[in-house]
Write a protein that holds these residues in place. Sequence first.
Motif, PDB file in Angstrom:
ATOM      1  N   MET A  59      13.140  18.866 -15.870  1.00 18.66           N
ATOM      2  CA  MET A  59      12.382  19.554 -16.906  1.00 18.66           C
ATOM      3  C   MET A  59      11.601  20.708 -16.265  1.00 18.66           C
ATOM      4  O   MET A  59      10.614  20.508 -15.556  1.00 18.66           O
ATOM      5  CB  MET A  59      11.422  18.584 -17.604  1.00 18.66           C
ATOM      6  CG  MET A  59      10.541  19.251 -18.672  1.00 18.66           C
ATOM      7  SD  MET A  59      11.464  20.271 -19.864  1.00 18.66           S
ATOM      8  CE  MET A  59      12.452  19.038 -20.688  1.00 18.66           C
ATOM      9  N   GLN A  93      15.016  24.879 -19.087  1.00 19.74           N
ATOM     10  CA  GLN A  93      15.298  24.184 -20.341  1.00 19.74           C
ATOM     11  C   GLN A  93      14.933  25.036 -21.554  1.00 19.74           C
ATOM     12  O   GLN A  93      15.184  24.621 -22.691  1.00 19.74           O
ATOM     13  CB  GLN A  93      14.524  22.867 -20.391  1.00 19.74           C
ATOM     14  CG  GLN A  93      14.832  21.911 -19.254  1.00 19.74           C
ATOM     15  CD  GLN A  93      16.287  21.432 -19.265  1.00 19.74           C
ATOM     16  OE1 GLN A  93      17.015  21.661 -20.230  1.00 19.74           O
ATOM     17  NE2 GLN A  93      16.708  20.806 -18.184  1.00 19.74           N
ATOM     18  N   GLN A  94      14.361  26.194 -21.311  1.00 22.84           N
ATOM     19  CA  GLN A  94      14.015  27.060 -22.439  1.00 22.84           C
ATOM     20  C   GLN A  94      15.282  27.681 -23.012  1.00 22.84           C
ATOM     21  O   GLN A  94      16.196  28.080 -22.283  1.00 22.84           O
ATOM     22  CB  GLN A  94      13.053  28.161 -22.001  1.00 22.84           C
ATOM     23  CG  GLN A  94      11.652  27.650 -21.675  1.00 22.84           C
ATOM     24  CD  GLN A  94      10.739  28.781 -21.257  1.00 22.84           C
ATOM     25  OE1 GLN A  94      11.108  29.639 -20.469  1.00 22.84           O
ATOM     26  NE2 GLN A  94       9.527  28.782 -21.790  1.00 22.84           N
ATOM     27  N   TYR A 125      10.551  17.494 -25.101  1.00 22.21           N
ATOM     28  CA  TYR A 125      11.448  18.628 -25.020  1.00 22.21           C
ATOM     29  C   TYR A 125      12.865  18.155 -24.735  1.00 22.21           C
ATOM     30  O   TYR A 125      13.084  17.197 -23.984  1.00 22.21           O
ATOM     31  CB  TYR A 125      11.004  19.601 -23.924  1.00 22.21           C
ATOM     32  CG  TYR A 125       9.633  20.198 -24.169  1.00 22.21           C
ATOM     33  CD1 TYR A 125       9.352  20.859 -25.346  1.00 22.21           C
ATOM     34  CD2 TYR A 125       8.626  20.082 -23.217  1.00 22.21           C
ATOM     35  CE1 TYR A 125       8.098  21.409 -25.578  1.00 22.21           C
ATOM     36  CE2 TYR A 125       7.365  20.635 -23.436  1.00 22.21           C
ATOM     37  CZ  TYR A 125       7.109  21.285 -24.620  1.00 22.21           C
ATOM     38  OH  TYR A 125       5.874  21.815 -24.849  1.00 22.21           O
ATOM     39  N   TYR A 165      12.158  29.582 -25.673  1.00 22.85           N
ATOM     40  CA  TYR A 165      11.301  28.505 -26.163  1.00 22.85           C
ATOM     41  C   TYR A 165      11.905  27.158 -25.781  1.00 22.85           C
ATOM     42  O   TYR A 165      13.129  27.011 -25.682  1.00 22.85           O
ATOM     43  CB  TYR A 165      11.157  28.566 -27.697  1.00 22.85           C
ATOM     44  CG  TYR A 165      10.633  29.882 -28.213  1.00 22.85           C
ATOM     45  CD1 TYR A 165       9.267  30.127 -28.332  1.00 22.85           C
ATOM     46  CD2 TYR A 165      11.514  30.899 -28.600  1.00 22.85           C
ATOM     47  CE1 TYR A 165       8.790  31.333 -28.812  1.00 22.85           C
ATOM     48  CE2 TYR A 165      11.042  32.113 -29.080  1.00 22.85           C
ATOM     49  CZ  TYR A 165       9.680  32.319 -29.181  1.00 22.85           C
ATOM     50  OH  TYR A 165       9.210  33.519 -29.648  1.00 22.85           O
ATOM     51  N   TYR A 166      11.010  26.184 -25.549  1.00 20.56           N
ATOM     52  CA  TYR A 166      11.474  24.807 -25.392  1.00 20.56           C
ATOM     53  C   TYR A 166      11.858  24.255 -26.765  1.00 20.56           C
ATOM     54  O   TYR A 166      11.239  24.588 -27.779  1.00 20.56           O
ATOM     55  CB  TYR A 166      10.386  23.936 -24.774  1.00 20.56           C
ATOM     56  CG  TYR A 166      10.070  24.283 -23.337  1.00 20.56           C
ATOM     57  CD1 TYR A 166      10.912  23.873 -22.307  1.00 20.56           C
ATOM     58  CD2 TYR A 166       8.930  25.029 -23.018  1.00 20.56           C
ATOM     59  CE1 TYR A 166      10.628  24.191 -20.993  1.00 20.56           C
ATOM     60  CE2 TYR A 166       8.638  25.354 -21.703  1.00 20.56           C
ATOM     61  CZ  TYR A 166       9.493  24.933 -20.689  1.00 20.56           C
ATOM     62  OH  TYR A 166       9.216  25.258 -19.391  1.00 20.56           O
ATOM     63  N   GLN A 167      12.883  23.405 -26.766  1.00 22.43           N
ATOM     64  CA  GLN A 167      13.360  22.827 -28.025  1.00 22.43           C
ATOM     65  C   GLN A 167      12.711  21.464 -28.228  1.00 22.43           C
ATOM     66  O   GLN A 167      12.871  20.556 -27.408  1.00 22.43           O
ATOM     67  CB  GLN A 167      14.885  22.703 -27.993  1.00 22.43           C
ATOM     68  CG  GLN A 167      15.498  22.445 -29.356  1.00 22.43           C
ATOM     69  CD  GLN A 167      17.017  22.530 -29.288  1.00 22.43           C
ATOM     70  OE1 GLN A 167      17.692  21.536 -29.062  1.00 22.43           O
ATOM     71  NE2 GLN A 167      17.538  23.731 -29.463  1.00 22.43           N
ATOM     72  N   SER A 204      11.491  25.489 -16.531  1.00 26.25           N
ATOM     73  CA  SER A 204      11.707  26.644 -17.412  1.00 26.25           C
ATOM     74  C   SER A 204      13.166  26.873 -17.736  1.00 26.25           C
ATOM     75  O   SER A 204      13.484  27.588 -18.693  1.00 26.25           O
ATOM     76  CB  SER A 204      11.118  27.906 -16.763  1.00 26.25           C
ATOM     77  OG  SER A 204      11.746  28.168 -15.514  1.00 26.25           O
TER      78      SER A 204
END
Length: 575
Positions: free
Chosen positions: A549, A553-554, A540, A504-506, A551
């Motif tokens: 930015m 960063q998930q 995010y 998940y992205y934060q 995936s």
Amino acid sequence: MRYFVSLDYKHQDGQYRNSATYYNQYGFTSNIDGRISKYIHVAVDLTGRLQDKHYPQKSAGTIFNDLVSAYPTSVAWWPNGDPGPAREHGENPVVISTGATGYNNDKYYVLNSNMKLDIDIPWIKGLTFNGNLSYDQGFDFTKNFFKPWQLYSWDGTTVDTKGQPVLTSNVFGAGTNNSPTLYEYFRSDYNKLAYGLLNYSTNIADDQTLKVMLGAQVSKGDTESVNAYRDLFASTAVQEMFAGATANQATGGTGNVNARLSYFGRVNYAYANKYLIEFVGRYDGSYIFAPNHRFGFFPGVTAGWVASEEKFWKENVRFMDYFKLRGSWGRTGNDRVAGFQYLTSYLFGSGYYNTTGQYYPYVTNSNGSQVELQTVYESVIANPNITWEVANQTDVGFNANFLDNKLSVEGDYFYYKRSNILWPQNATVPASAGLTLPSVNYGKVQNQGFDFSVAYSNVTRSKFSYSISFNGSYAQNKVLQWGEAPGAPVWQQTTGHPMGSGLYYQAAGLIHNSKDSADYASGFKSWGLSTTPAPGDIKYTDIGKNDTMDSRQQNEDLQEQYPHFYFWVLYQSGV
């Protein structure tokens, strides 16, 4: 000698008028028990049934979907009795629910047999033998005949001299040129199981008991099937395979086997109903694994201490009627994966004009004409070392009763650790390798938690009984070892997180206006998401600290598919 014999018949009709759906079942049961002597008892049980199933060509889901999605202005039948138009694919519900489109019939013959032998061995007191042999056989025959059917539509304007609508006929079918088709399928399967148990029970002095059990079990199964298809039947009058054309015929068949062998035993010892201990063990063999990795040993031990039976307890802890401490450890095995992965698997290549196939035949040129030769290709590479998945399970708990045994409290702590988990290493081998991987023993997962129960039960003077219990359970699992994709960031790795965790992205707040959007976007050198940031979007966090930015960063979040804690209340009463 005692015996019981019965015959039965069952009929169930469909839900539609003039339905092609119905079910007949014919069965028999025969049970015979007899005592050959004072010490020997035998029993033979037989049951058999014929399941005769009849269906239309279209499924129940298709029929109901056509009913609910049909236009309200569409007619089912025209005034002259001809069936109305189709919603799509020739699917007029009042037609496809009947036998007008053919039939899909299935007959399943089943025989279940069981023979039992019990012997009380007279020359050794407390020693008994129990044997059981069962054999189950099934035959399944499916006949699916599709015949063309006609539906009629009206253009909404054309009428005859009498003012009646002029209808247009449309023919639908499943085969080439809407011709009749026939598909037949036959399957034979059997399973047989035999086991024998030796049980010994004795009392040592007045306050000790010893129980011993030894046994063995073997099971085998086999399934074989064949199928055939033809179309271009000249007529629907003869609905047998020989009457179809050979141009588009197809045949197929499959087969599989299974076998397992187990030796097991148990020793149970109790002293004065206070000190309890039990040892168990299994030595299991499975056809899933290669001969040199086929067997696994799975032991276990359980111990208990009934403290409330001690003299000091009865004299000093009178408010508690019963108290028991217990603990157990055991090892179990799992072999529920595809069989024969210790061998390399091969499949036949597809035809050259089969666009769905990946492997084509070897084509040669003979006297100016191309000839296709059948090919085989490696399907799954072998893993000769595949063996049992193992779970070590530990449990510690207690049982306590109060108020003349009306109130009971129970609690347990458990710790499970699974190792040698069977799973393909798809993450560690890139798809560019072109390999289909077998299962490998490499995963490790732990699960720990506790559960409890508090229950109260009572019976009133009027014989009214009631009980209420409060129950709860908490569990938390964690992946200890897993095949991580090479190069995956630490925050995206599965290891160390619960099973079922997702990426998940934060979130770091919201974008409030255009200036906020521009400031947020300017903080990244590269924007790899499908949409650009706009007011109302979520900001995010740059977890990777790489000013990009995308995936990467998930984050592997602790969100799981199921909750950790369960709590429920149960109330029961009666007279």
